[in-house]
Design an enzyme around this catalytic site. Sequence first.
Site, PDB file in Angstrom:
ATOM      1  CB  CYS A  86      -0.915  -0.005   1.233  1.00  0.00           C
ATOM      2  SG  CYS A  86      -1.771   1.562   1.466  1.00  0.00           S
ATOM      3  CE  LYS A 114     -10.928  -3.424   3.985  1.00  0.00           C
ATOM      4  NZ  LYS A 114     -11.717  -2.221   3.725  1.00  0.00           N
ATOM      5  CB  VAL A 128      -3.862  -0.048   5.886  1.00  0.00           C
ATOM      6  CG1 VAL A 128      -4.431  -1.236   6.620  1.00  0.00           C
ATOM      7  CG2 VAL A 128      -3.630  -0.354   4.418  1.00  0.00           C
ATOM      8  CD  GLU A 133      -7.828   9.493   5.470  1.00  0.00           C
ATOM      9  OE1 GLU A 133      -7.128  10.000   4.571  1.00  0.00           O
ATOM     10  OE2 GLU A 133      -8.606   8.574   5.235  1.00  0.00           O
ATOM     11  CB  SER A 134      -1.454   8.029   4.688  1.00  0.00           C
ATOM     12  OG  SER A 134      -2.015   8.786   3.634  1.00  0.00           O
TER      13      SER A 134
END
Length: 241
Positions: free
Chosen positions: A32, A59, A72, A85-86
């Site tokens: 990811c 999941k 993720v 939230e990255s």
Amino acid sequence: MSGGSARSLAKGSAPPGPVPQGLIRVYSMRFCPFAQRTLLVLKAKGIGHEIININLKNKPEWFFTKNPFGLVPVLENSQGQLIYESAITCEYLDEAYPGKKLLPDDPYEKACQKMVFELFSKVPPLVTSFIRRQNNEDGSGLKEELRKEFSKLEEVLTNKKTTFFGGNSLSMIDYLIWPWFERLEVLELNECVDHTPKLKLWMAAMREDPAVSSLLIETKAFRGFLDLYLQNSPEACDYGL
Ligand SMILES: N[C@@H](CCC(=O)N[C@@H](CS)C(=O)NCC(=O)O)C(=O)O
């Protein structure tokens, strides 16, 4: 760090216990690009962490208690606090942990990083559309759109006259956008940076960074993952393990 290449947790798996003191946990998926942002910041700052990979095609039910979006990356600390939230995870890590500061203190410089982030924002959905296009589509329209987006970023580097987007050393914005540039070659999209020489030099400089080089994805595994992911296979996230 532990768990980076461990098999992912799927539906039916028991939820993991509390996060050990002195560590932060990241719920991730090996391929990811958003989770890679978080991992880059963890590495760059030398933060002790453990990785729990999530099977995104199957999941675990409990994963939605970690992030209501079910995406993720997610961070969990030993007080049980959750951050998803990255870009938010990256900013949190930079503020909550000592070590190299990746975001500038200067409000204008910080605003500049956020503006570059917005300039970049069309790239991930374009790359996703390119990946998901049907076999008979040649993708040339999407490539043209990507070229235009890359031209905007080239202009930033041209105006700044620096190697990186925040100056002459690598900072937060570079890590936030890097994972999509890393994937250009394996997606056969490298031609989209043929007209942007400064962006190409930036890409070469990025590969020299220890955090970046330690997290480079393996091309063959990525291709294998992608083929299975596009078929919605529950094996995709564990490809190559
Ligand atoms: N806006 C989110 C996007 C994260 C995201 O899309 N992650 C993907 C994996 S690369 C995911 O979890 N997909 C699971 C799903 O779509 O159900 C962020 O920046 O963290």
